[in-house]
Design an enzyme around this catalytic site. Structure first.
Site, short mmCIF file in Angstrom:
data_model
loop_
_atom_site.label_atom_id
_atom_site.label_comp_id
_atom_site.label_asym_id
_atom_site.label_seq_id
_atom_site.Cartn_x
_atom_site.Cartn_y
_atom_site.Cartn_z
N ASP A 267 16.40 11.33 -7.68
CA ASP A 267 17.84 11.48 -7.40
C ASP A 267 18.20 11.24 -5.93
OD1 ASP A 267 18.48 11.94 -10.02
OD2 ASP A 267 18.48 14.13 -9.85
N LYS B 299 3.29 4.47 -1.00
CA LYS B 299 3.28 5.46 -2.08
C LYS B 299 4.52 6.34 -1.96
CE LYS B 299 -1.41 4.74 -1.57
NZ LYS B 299 -2.14 4.18 -0.41
N HIS C 26 0.82 -1.21 0.00
CA HIS C 26 0.00 0.00 0.00
C HIS C 26 0.86 1.27 0.00
CE1 HIS C 26 -3.49 2.43 1.81
NE2 HIS C 26 -3.97 1.93 0.70
N HIS D 34 -9.51 10.96 1.74
CA HIS D 34 -8.50 9.92 1.58
C HIS D 34 -7.21 10.25 2.34
CE1 HIS D 34 -5.95 7.01 -0.81
NE2 HIS D 34 -7.05 6.30 -0.64
N ASP E 19 -0.22 17.10 19.96
CA ASP E 19 0.27 18.26 20.71
C ASP E 19 0.76 19.39 19.81
OD1 ASP E 19 -0.38 16.97 23.05
OD2 ASP E 19 1.63 16.17 23.36
N LYS F 78 -4.47 10.51 5.26
CA LYS F 78 -4.02 9.70 6.40
C LYS F 78 -3.00 10.53 7.16
CE LYS F 78 -4.31 6.70 2.60
NZ LYS F 78 -5.66 6.25 2.64
#
Length: 519
Positions: A177, A172, A170, A410, A417, A412
């Site tokens: 470079d 991404k 999952h 979508h 704090d 996440k």
């Protein structure tokens, strides 16, 4: 009779589908050394400074800037481009980004593309055509054995080998470079870059430059060189050659020419983000950071829970140590009984806990919402603030920055704090905790913490999200009510707002049938 029918179907599928050659050559390769000597490395280092403890970061909130950042990094890369994705769609934005990567390969840049197999069905030849370029390598993570066009073959294989095949990559990552990278929740596809579909996602990435990028490259290399990553050539008896590559390039070029004249493309050019990224002048926030990823299992034990530095453990430790405030943002929020105990315990000791997730009307996975509803009353009763994003209606294709910019959430992210920010690929649900491989980055920055907290406030406002409450304070058995604002007036709903009766029925039915560990 049922057994006989299944046996016949499986036999027919097996005869009509080819299998891949697991023993295909898989030469190891690794990220380049001395990224500070590349143009991107030199340009961005001027903003970050010489400290080895600091890297630089910029939140990519809108789909447009997330698309431009990736495109600009591909155009600016000199030596390597490493791409790791769960989904690479067959649409306008994904095609254009792959075209940018191929053009980089034509300049001599080594391109490595690692894609999970769950959404790569039927694309072996097209992906192999890209790999026909001498500077392009494509590998598929944890592939299905049978490669035929029949989706039913995958269904039967999944039933027979679920422990292995439920383990999906999952992650991404887009790394240029070994110097600058984009990490976060977005896959490659129109819905993630707000190109103008009715199913756009509100999502979040972060552009990172400096020493922390080498940690991301280390993670990419581990996946790339694992025995779970199979070269695309292993799936074809006769891989495509130069002619097929030229055809793919010509089609991509024609596609890019058509895209250039669109309103979306004009908006991109007017933003001025591309030149800033290419020149290393895209503004960064210096901060220390750590990358957390999931251990890559061998194919032999790919169904086990053996993990190393998993994102789930990092999130739990981060939240457990909260002193004042915890903000959780996840499209699929299934905390488990243990998670509910943790969050309610925080509230009991004075920590302000707030959650933003999808409503039943906005989610793209109703069964996941059904898993969340099991824990909703207790969370509200103990004092956790629950906000459910309302679906965006009638705004497809319009530019609207923010965490509520899409039809479905979508993002996440976790903020603790106001200074500890974790962004990555992991949802707060059992599938991400137990089955998928994931990656995330923990950044210690009050600047980014404040930015993300502000975005949360905007996205959880009653015009953008419903606040879920109990009709009787503190009583988890009381009825729920959803509070929002429409036309300037507060409104209250006594059931899942804006969701059709059919959607409610489907979510309820699937929620009772689906095992929670698969949600």
């Amino acid at each position: 009779m049922l057994r006989l029918t299944l046996a016949i179907v499986v036999a027919a599928i097996s005869m009509s589908c080819s299998t891949y050659r697991a023993a295909s050559p898989r030469p190891p390769s690794f990220a380049i050394g001395h990224p500070e000597e590349t143009s991107l490395g030199r340009a961005f280092s001027e903003q970050i400074g010489p400290s080895p403890e600091l890297s630089g970061f910029h939140l990519l909130v809108s789909g447009q800037e997330a698309f431009l950042a990736r495109a600009a990094l591909a155009e600016s890369s000199e030596r390597t481009l490493d791409l790791q994705y769960y989904i690479v769609a067959e649409d306008a934005s994904a095609t254009l980004l792959l075209y940018r990567a191929l053009r980089a390969a034509q300049r001599g840049v080594r391109v490595r593309l690692l894609i999970d197999d769950i959404y790569a069905v039927g694309r072996d030849f097209d992906l192999a055509a890209l790999a026909a370029h001498p500077n392009v390598q494509v590998r598929v993570f944890n592939p299905f054995t049978y490669r035929g066009p029949l989706g039913i073959s995958r269904m039967f294989e999944l039933l027979g080998d679920s422990a292995r095949l439920n383990r999906r990559m999952h992650n991404k990552l887009w790394i240029a470079d070994n110097a600058v990278a984009v990490i976060g929740g977005r896959n490659l596809g129109d819905a993630y870059f707000n190109v103008g579909t009715d199913n756009d996602f509100a999502d979040l990435d972060v552009l990172a430059a400096g020493p922390v990028v080498m940690e991301m490259s280390r993670s990419f290399d581990e996946y790339w060189n694992s025995e779970s990553a199979i070269p695309i050539a292993a799936f074809l008896d006769t891989p495509p050659g130069a002619a097929q590559l030229e055809l793919a390039l010509s089609r991509m070029a024609a596609h890019a020419e058509r895209f250039h004249a669109t309103e979306y493309a004009r908006t991109l050019r007017a933003s001025g983000i591309g030149p800033l990224v290419r020149a290393g002048r895209f503004p960064l926030v210096p901060a220390p950071a750590t990358v957390y990823d999931t251990h890559v299992p061998a194919l032999a034990d790919v169904g086990t829970a053996k993990q190393g530095r998993p994102v789930a453990m990092a999130i739990r430790r981060l939240v457990e140590n909260a002193q004042h405030e915890t903000i959780l943002i996840s499209p699929y929020f299934i905390p488990s009984a243990r998670g509910v105990d943790l969050l309610c315990g925080l509230v009991k000791r004075g920590v302000h806990v707030r959650v933003l997730t999808n409503s039943l009307a906005s989610t793209d996975v109703p069964v996941a919402h059904a898993g969340y509803t099991r824990y909703r009353p207790r969370l509200i009763a103990c004092g956790v603030g629950l906000h459910e994003m309302r679906p965006r209606v009638g705004q497809s294709g319009k530019y609207r920055p923010g965490l509520s910019s899409g039809a479905s959430l979508h993002v996440k992210a976790v903020v603790v704090d106001g200074k500890s920010v974790l962004i990555g690929s992991m949802n707060l649900d059992p599938r991400s905790r137990q089955s998928n491989t994931e990656i995330g980055i923990l950044i210690e920055s009050t600047v980014l913490g404040t930015q993300l907290a502000t975005l949360f406030e905007e996205a959880s406002a009653p015009e953008q999200a419903f606040r879920v409450e109990l009709t009787e304070l503190g009583n988890k058995n009381a009825a729920l009510v959803w509070v929002g604002r429409e036309d300037g007036k507060l409104v209250r709903y006594g059931s899942e707002p804006l969701a059709s009766v059919w959607r409610r029925m489907i979510a309820g039915l699937l929620g009772t049938l689906a095992p929670e560990e698969l949600l």
